[in-house]
Design an enzyme around this catalytic site. Structure first.
Site: not given
Ligand code: ADP
Ligand code: F6P
Length: 326
Positions: A15, A76, A107, A130, A132, A134, A176
């Protein structure tokens, strides 16, 4: 200084958050300051897999410190979770001569970075991006302050109309799994109550609070994090309406407006400091760490720890609401 790093790649992932551009700028300019080359990777891991990579020069990151979103784009990317996807990504980095990476994200992005760094022995540093707030290991993430200010501005406006009509508003904010935005903005606007995922929503207590002095209060605002255990502002409002049908109730979901907009000065400074330190740490031979911010300074924390541990808001803030909005 580590001599083996010449070309540093930077990407934003997950995000987006206001201040990511300031972080990209800081990474690029710090790399150039140390006579290294900088490369922007577009749309996070997706662009890395597809080879959408471009060298960034000093003026390529001009005029972005004040802009929301991310000039690099973000995504993503499910394919990066596969070994084949990561191999493609690594081949593209090699093709461009990139020998170190800065990943700006949450994360999830750090989890991917951690696997990738281990698999290919590539130095990687994470920056917490982020709204959030968090992430473990940093008091603030890039974008949190901006998001809270966006929410506060919006709710101040809602307060005006709520007061004119003597209404009860439930305002849903992002988060979330985390209540940081709800807590900080709720206190900032003098909310009558705040509901967050880290706390159980006590409906009888909420109803009593709303009823108490209702006739003397001009308006009431309850800030609800989207991940609260009742399922968000609409569900909470529906339940309250059932029990208090005489109340004039409105629901506002602020949504993605919270992710955009110009970053606050705080986020710009934070992003700049973290970005500069990321490159410094890389050049000192560090890897698999996140640069965080604690006690007024940048800190290094193992990325594995940042991923494994969860951070919770200071629950004393909730007690504050009980005192300030009795
Ligand atoms: P954020 O970084 O904001 O927590 P996401 O959880 O959507 O956002 O993760 C971003 C991207 O990081 C994912 O779309 C994916 O490409 C990569 N990623 C997340 N988890 C894993 C994993 N277990 N192994 C490899 N890549 C990952
Ligand atoms: O970046 C984190 C966050 O803002 C969460 O608080 C929210 O639920 C989520 O992203 C929504 O992201 P998207 O609509 O891009 O999936």
């Amino acid at each position: 200084m580590c001599k083996s790093i010449s070309n540093i790649g930077v990407l934003t992932s997950g995000g987006d958050s206001p201040g990511m551009n300031a972080a990209v700028r800081a990474v690029v300019r710090t790399a150039l300051y140390h006579n290294k080359r900088a490369f922007g990777i577009y749309d996070g891991y997706q662009g890395m897999i597809e080879g959408r990579i471009e060298e960034l020069k000093y003026y390529d990151v001009s005029n972005i410190i004040q802009r929301g979103g991310t000039m690099l784009g973000t995504a993503r990317c499910a394919e990066f979770k596969t070994k084949e996807g990561r191999q493609k990504a690594y081949d593209n980095l090699k093709r461009n001569g990139i020998d170190a990476l800065v990943v700006i994200g949450g994360d999830g992005s750090f989890t991917g970075a951690h696997y990738f760094s281990k698999e290919f022995d590539l130095p990687i540093i994470g920056l917490p991006g982020t709204i959030d707030n968090d992430l473990f290991g940093t008091q603030f993430t890039i974008g949190f302050d901006s998001a809270v200010n966006t929410v506060v501005n919006a709710i101040d406006k809602i307060r005006d109309t709520a007061g004119s009509h003597h209404r009860l508003f439930f305002v849903e904010v992002m988060g979330r799994d985390a209540g940081f935005i709800a807590l900080h903005s709720g206190i900032g606007v003098g909310a009558e109550d705040i509901l967050i995922p880290e706390d159980v929503t006590d409906m009888p207590k909420l109803i009593n609070k709303i009823k108490k002095d209702a006739h003397t209060r001009k308006s009431q605002i309850v800030v609800v994090a989207e991940g609260d255990d009742f399922g968000g502002a609409q569900d909470v409002a529906d339940e309250v309406k059932k029990q208090l049908p005489e109340f004039d109730i409105k629901v506002t979901v602020l949504g993605h407006v919270q992710r955009g907009g110009s970053p606050t000065a705080f986020d710009r400074v934070l992003a700049s400091r973290l970005g500069v330190q990321a490159v410094k740490s890389l050049l000192e031979g560090k890897s698999q760490i996140m640069i965080g911010f604690e006690n007024r300074d940048t800190v290094e924390i193992e990325i594995e720890k940042a991923i494994k541990h969860h951070t919770k808001p200071n629950m004393k803030l909730l007690e504050l609401v009980d005192v300030l909005s009795q």
